[in-house]
Design an enzyme around this catalytic site. Structure first.
Site, PDB file in Angstrom:
ATOM      1  N   SER A   1       0.956  -1.070   0.017  1.00 55.80           N
ATOM      2  CA  SER A   1      -0.018  -0.213  -0.153  1.00 55.80           C
ATOM      3  C   SER A   1       0.717   1.284  -0.063  1.00 55.80           C
ATOM      4  O   SER A   1       1.927   1.216   0.476  1.00 55.80           O
ATOM      5  CB  SER A   1      -1.048  -0.058   1.278  1.00 55.80           C
TER       6      SER A   1
ATOM      7  N   TYR B   1      -1.696  -0.843  10.330  1.00 60.37           N
ATOM      8  CA  TYR B   1      -2.051  -0.957   8.990  1.00 60.37           C
ATOM      9  C   TYR B   1      -0.592  -0.494   8.170  1.00 60.37           C
ATOM     10  O   TYR B   1       0.020  -1.476   7.588  1.00 60.37           O
ATOM     11  CB  TYR B   1      -3.022  -0.548   8.188  1.00 60.37           C
TER      12      TYR B   1
END
Length: 267
Positions: free
Chosen positions: A152, A165
């Protein structure tokens, strides 16, 4: 593997074998599976929910390729090895693996959410490592193959309210960078997918503005196009990616001032 062979890595095609996608019961994984089937691949999809996998497989009916469901848990190393063996025994060699399974734990208000950090690392990092181990071992014996890891843009630098995350995705990026040259020497093309905001069930839980949000179908097309081009990093949307690439090189005082300003605007 000699030097000349290692320098000309193949971009795998449907006739080379099967594609394997983890975390494919919904979101990016499911959309990439459908896009690969549209381009003629047999795609083995993995997740823990068989009903959701079978629903994705039905969406490929009528396409030039097909999707087959294989239940599995990326946190189970032995299970992943057995799953890869089963896929190859039924469908042929795994030519392309997209290690996509991931979660985004919600923030529970504590500065350090231990449960969230452990869960994110168990799936987003260790789940990737277990998939890499299962796929790489088989590709090494053949001296060819292609593996992509879904990380990501949030892994580029620390972002407010995304400690668990972002840390897990940063670790996945580091893992791929560290393994790139070794994989290349073995004749295996290793790729890193760094998407921005994509409209999926996971991002729909967000309660903040998501700049340059794109549809999951558009994201899937860009990812599969990236598989076919073969470069190391597949990243999109381009404007957001380049903004964050610049942010990576900012000195800490400048970066923290910028992030603080953006956080105040969000509030």
């Amino acid at each position: 593997m000699n030097r000349g062979a290692a320098m000309s890595l193949p971009r795998m095609k449907p006739q080379d074998g099967v594609a394997w996608i983890t975390g494919a019961s919904s979101g990016i994984g499911a959309a990439v599976a459908i896009e690969l089937a549209r381009r003629g691949w047999t795609v083995a999809i993995t997740a823990r929910r068989v009903e959701a996998l079978e629903a994705v497989a039905r969406e490929a009916e009528g396409l030039s390729g097909r999707i087959v469901a294989h239940v599995g848990d990326v946190t189970d190393a032995q299970g992943m090895e057995g799953l890869a063996e089963a896929i190859e025994s039924i469908h042929g060699p795994i030519a392309l693996a997209f290690l996509n399974a991931g979660i985004a734990p919600g923030t529970k208000g504590s500065p350090v959410d231990l449960e969230g950090v452990e869960l994110a690392m168990r799936i987003n990092l260790f789940g990737v490592a277990k998939g890499l181990s299962a796929a790489l071992g088989r590709m090494m014996t053949r001296g060819r193959g292609q593996i992509a890891v879904n990380a990501s843009l949030a892994g580029y630098r620390g972002v407010i309210s995304a400690a668990a995350y972002g840390a897990s995705k940063a670790a996945a990026i580091h893992l791929c960078e560290a393994l790139y040259l070794d994989s290349r020497r073995m004749g295996i093309r290793l790729q890193l997918v760094n998407p921005g905001f994509v409209d999926t069930p996971m991002t729909r839980r967000n309660r903040f503005a998501m700049p340059f949000l794109m549809s999951v179908e558009d994201g899937a097309r860009r990812i599969v196009d990236g598989f076919e081009r073969g470069g190391f990093e597949i990243t999109f949307p381009r404007r957001l990616a380049w903004m964050l690439k610049v942010a990576r090189i900012l000195p800490y005082p400048v970066y923290f001032a910028l992030i603080g300003h953006l956080a105040r605007r969000q509030s």
